[in-house]
Design a protein around this motif. Sequence first.
Motif, PDB file in Angstrom:
ATOM      1  N   LYS A 124      -6.405   0.330  -4.879  1.00 38.42           N
ATOM      2  CA  LYS A 124      -7.601   0.452  -4.049  1.00 38.42           C
ATOM      3  C   LYS A 124      -8.773   1.118  -4.763  1.00 38.42           C
ATOM      4  O   LYS A 124      -9.895   1.083  -4.265  1.00 38.42           O
TER       5      LYS A 124
ATOM      6  N   ASN B   8     -12.959   6.312   4.026  1.00 33.41           N
ATOM      7  CA  ASN B   8     -12.906   5.042   3.301  1.00 33.41           C
ATOM      8  C   ASN B   8     -12.893   3.907   4.318  1.00 33.41           C
ATOM      9  O   ASN B   8     -11.839   3.422   4.734  1.00 33.41           O
ATOM     10  N   LYS B   9     -14.083   3.501   4.746  1.00 32.27           N
ATOM     11  CA  LYS B   9     -14.179   2.500   5.801  1.00 32.27           C
ATOM     12  C   LYS B   9     -13.833   1.096   5.320  1.00 32.27           C
ATOM     13  O   LYS B   9     -13.532   0.217   6.137  1.00 32.27           O
ATOM     14  N   THR B  10     -13.897   0.861   4.038  1.00 26.00           N
ATOM     15  CA  THR B  10     -13.526  -0.458   3.521  1.00 26.00           C
ATOM     16  C   THR B  10     -12.019  -0.704   3.615  1.00 26.00           C
ATOM     17  O   THR B  10     -11.585  -1.847   3.771  1.00 26.00           O
ATOM     18  N   GLN B  11     -11.227   0.353   3.530  1.00 26.62           N
ATOM     19  CA  GLN B  11      -9.779   0.205   3.597  1.00 26.62           C
ATOM     20  C   GLN B  11      -9.248   0.400   5.005  1.00 26.62           C
ATOM     21  O   GLN B  11      -8.320  -0.291   5.423  1.00 26.62           O
ATOM     22  N   PHE B  12      -9.841   1.301   5.754  1.00 23.60           N
ATOM     23  CA  PHE B  12      -9.379   1.605   7.111  1.00 23.60           C
ATOM     24  C   PHE B  12     -10.513   1.296   8.087  1.00 23.60           C
ATOM     25  O   PHE B  12     -11.554   1.970   8.083  1.00 23.60           O
ATOM     26  N   SER B  13     -10.267   0.273   8.903  1.00 25.38           N
ATOM     27  CA  SER B  13     -11.288  -0.130   9.865  1.00 25.38           C
ATOM     28  C   SER B  13     -10.969   0.298  11.286  1.00 25.38           C
ATOM     29  O   SER B  13     -11.857   0.289  12.141  1.00 25.38           O
ATOM     30  N   ASN B  14      -9.721   0.639  11.570  1.00 26.11           N
ATOM     31  CA  ASN B  14      -9.377   1.099  12.914  1.00 26.11           C
ATOM     32  C   ASN B  14      -8.217   2.087  12.818  1.00 26.11           C
ATOM     33  O   ASN B  14      -7.626   2.299  11.755  1.00 26.11           O
ATOM     34  N   TRP B  15      -7.913   2.677  13.959  1.00 26.44           N
ATOM     35  CA  TRP B  15      -6.899   3.725  14.010  1.00 26.44           C
ATOM     36  C   TRP B  15      -5.508   3.201  13.700  1.00 26.44           C
ATOM     37  O   TRP B  15      -4.702   3.888  13.065  1.00 26.44           O
TER      38      TRP B  15
ATOM     39  N   ILE C  69      -4.542   0.753  11.663  1.00 30.32           N
ATOM     40  CA  ILE C  69      -4.320   0.570  10.227  1.00 30.32           C
ATOM     41  C   ILE C  69      -4.128   1.916   9.537  1.00 30.32           C
ATOM     42  O   ILE C  69      -3.216   2.092   8.704  1.00 30.32           O
TER      43      ILE C  69
ATOM     44  N   TYR D 131     -13.397   7.339   9.634  1.00 35.31           N
ATOM     45  CA  TYR D 131     -12.638   7.199   8.389  1.00 35.31           C
ATOM     46  C   TYR D 131     -13.602   7.311   7.214  1.00 35.31           C
ATOM     47  O   TYR D 131     -14.691   6.708   7.208  1.00 35.31           O
TER      48      TYR D 131
END
Length: 1117
Positions: A584, A817-824, A826, A815
Amino acid sequence: MMALVPSTASTLARGTSNITNTTAVSSGNSGNADKVCGILQEIRDEFHTLKTYLVKNDKSSDQSNLNDVLNRTEHTIKERTDEVLNMLNGNIATLTFNQMAAVASGNNSSMFEQLYNLQTRDGSRKLTFMPNGNNRQSEYSIPSIPVITIGPSSNQQPRIAPGMAAKMEYESKIIRNPFNQKNRQVLYDNFGIQLPLIERQQQKQFPSKNLMSAKTTEPLGILPMKTRRNPVDYPVPLTSDDAKRGIISLVERGIIPQGAHITLEPPPIQPKKSSLYDPITRSRTAIKDEPSSSIYRLDKDDYQQTSDPNMSLVPLDQRVKSASPQDKKDRLSLTLSESDRDCSIIMKESRKSSANRTATNKTMPTIDGRQPLPTPASTFEYKKNFRLVIQNGLTKDQTEDFIQYRQYYCLMWGSIITVFRMLEKLMHDYSIPIAFINGEKVTDIAQTIEHEHKPTLEELLNVIINRDDVEEMIKRPGRRFIGPGGQSRAAIVIQSYWRCFRDRRAYVRLRKRKWAVGVIALTWLTYCKLSKVRRQLKVIRRRQLDFFAKKQLDLRRRWPQIQSQRRVIVHLPSLGLTHRVRRKLNNLPVRENFQIGRLCDIYDPNVDVIYVSPMPINNEVLQYYNKLVNLRPSVEKGELVQQDNAHRFMIVVPEALHSFPNLIRGREAYMVTGVSHFDDLYLAEYLDIAVIGCEPEVSYLYSSKSGSKRVFEAATVPLPYGEFDVYNQQQLYESLAQLIIEHLDVQRWLFKIDDDYDGLGIAYCDVVKYLPCYKTVLKEAARFGDKWAHKWAQEHSYAKVLSELPDVLEQHTIYVNKTQFSNWNIFLKVFLTQGGIIEAYPPSDSVTSLTVCIFIEPDGQIRVLCSGDHLHAESEFSCWGLSFPQSSVDPTELNSYCQKIAEQCKQRNIFGYLDIDFVTFIDAKSDKQQLWAVDLSIGYSEHVSMYNVMRYVTTGKFDSSQHLFDVSIKQTKRLRNWQNGAPEQTTIAKSRYAVWSSRLHHTNLSVLHYSVFFQMCRAHGVGFDIKEKQGSVFTLLECDRHENLGMISIGETLQGTLSNFAYNLNSINQEITTNNMQGRTNFLLAINDIENILGITQENASSPTSSDAEKNKSNGD
């Protein structure tokens, strides 16, 4: 009657001759076919009328003989009619079934002798004709010319000479031999039969003595079937001998494909324009050319003349001559109408009679010195669109379209028949009453059959004209079982399906078992191989760990001695993170290259450095670092000094690993890594050197968020409120609910993944702000007062918080790192898989983060290398840069905490470089400064690298007890005018502050060469003063895109250094940034954070000038 017979006989003779001539004319002109048919039909009608009349008037003893003559003549005309029709239709004459039976029975007599009985009795020559197998015989006496004698038979026959008898016997042999050259002439002289003239190439007769019984030629090579079907293969070369053998030989040998379109140039048959003649004029000319006397001579005494004038028959040629033009037109139209009416009957009779004849292949002799007309080929124009019929599963092969179709495609009839058999089977199986077939499409499919292609059902349906009706009937369920044999087919289908089901079920069972066996075998083999590999890896790991422990013991024992000797440091800037994190990370090689400041460790004269670069380095970057390392002598003396230190460091790439042993052979060496990994142990074993650090597994365990909490707890240093080693969702919610109840003043809670790196695995939520029951819980806490610390007092509120917590976290968690985690969901999945911690955010509006870099030497000594406050640009949870040294916390308290943590690390065999992160804030309850230890990183970091560069260019020292950095400045004392001699120089110590960052990023830097970049910096006054030991220094990280670089600003005060750093960033940003820039940069974010630290307004700092920078510098002083 006697008057009628000669006329009738003459008509018969001329009619026979007209048939022959008309045949020749009509064969050459297909347009006159209907006229010829009309004339022949008219002649047959006249014979029928004459026979009817003779039967009704049976008054003469010659009646029987005359009937025989008429029967023979009618039979001959009928055969001639059939020949004309077959010739017009292009049919081939065949033997009759009686003639074939006679040949098969082994009868040696010729067919001519079976029809004409040649006898020689009493020396006279006779010809006895037996038509239709009757017992009655008609005898012809043959004088000098052929004469048909009609009258009472006489027992006395005239005797002939022996020579004449021999001649007759010779002629009879000639007649019996159709291949004799005189056969055609004898038949014409004796019986008036004119055979067609067919020119035939005579074959050369070789004497028998030259015949050879052995083989005279070698067998020719045949092209293999594999080569024939390969369209990519090269063609076989042909020789002149192959070409001489002909095209048929090449086709049979496979050199030329059977389906090839062969064109001969020039063509063997040249087209030529044919002349067309009027059929009436041509018939008149042919009649005029006939001889006036008939070849048949009838005696008047041998028959009686009839008295009925109405039955008189006018010869055909006289009627043609005497008819008027209008009569000719009427007769021609009548003939055409009659022929059209009886067309089907004539065609059927012609086909039947054509099977009862034999083909004549001999040429016709000349008549009166003229060459007879040759037999031309049929020029009948066939249709191009053939509509064929298949009725009740059988092809209607007697229709006119089918006959023309068969003649038109006679060369490929075998393939066409195959297609018709398939169509007939299809129509028969599905009981299709009638289907109309397109002949052209059948021909197209037949061409594909020649290339071994079996037509599909769709292709067969395409040739049917009424396809919609046929296809509807075919698709109707049960249709193929309606017709004849349907029950048998149904039984066959049922049995076939049952057998298929039974066999398929057995096959599927067998296949499953076979698949299971294969899976079991493959799994077992894989398990065995993996077990073997695991055992080998365990042996290798154990050997490497034993080697590492052995080298560590030796290094600890000899460390003081190594420190005092010349040595080589092999620096490997690897980030041995987990695969998930490495995958990542963006620009991993650039992140690893943040440690390039290790080159400045050559400030120790006993140290040489080998730096393994993770990316290629070009000459421009290498030249810059050569100048950088040569700067120290000039800084020490305060003036430019030419000294080359380039030989004391080396930048190599991993591909040059094989040359490493030669570089360190015979010298003391050890290796330093970034984040330790098992591959580092392999390299250390290969080079046979020690590693300064700890085992990779130990490093990974205590570098995680939960592992660092264990170390901090053992060191009894203050920690944030929280929970670690969380691997369950229920544990997460219960722990967080309990923490909220116990610490109601904490507004924000952090969730950190264990293997998080650089703050990319952090999420936070302002739980108190969004929790509906928070005010109720506060009232409950106020009501219980000091008893709120007991569990029984918190139970009710705990239940409310626990019930509302999942929805709040799912909707309001943020979050980093919004590119990797978009919701709770994930984030929660990764959090529970890798493990994580729950941590309280400091309950204060002003929070400062700082880092302390420690080095635990192999002999156990602990040294604080540097410390600094964090600068944030992209995220408040990620360190973008440091302001060195730190000025936020009391150094004594900070050192004590670092000492405790280092001692716990030593107990866990952790040696080498450590980075300890703290946060400090003012507690609202106690109004005192609080310090929390939040993170521990094991390995060589970018901060140590930048500190080494600063120390190298300033020749200063860091006081770890006071957290100050002092440099020695030489000052020249001014002499008075009366004083002589050199000026005195004094050395004074001054403090220096620095701000550095390795994470400057701007996409527009890639359009500038480094030489242009440095010229731009000099133009804005960005540089380094070697006398005052302050200014700016850069670290170059890459040579391909060079979008990233590092910068260090050094000054006398912290405020002035921050202002200079912000000024440098702003100057560079203004030079390389455009209004419509599409790239990325973090310059402005860093400037804003520095402005917040300095307390400068955003308007004044948005475009700082050099005068503003000097003013800020003076204010800082």
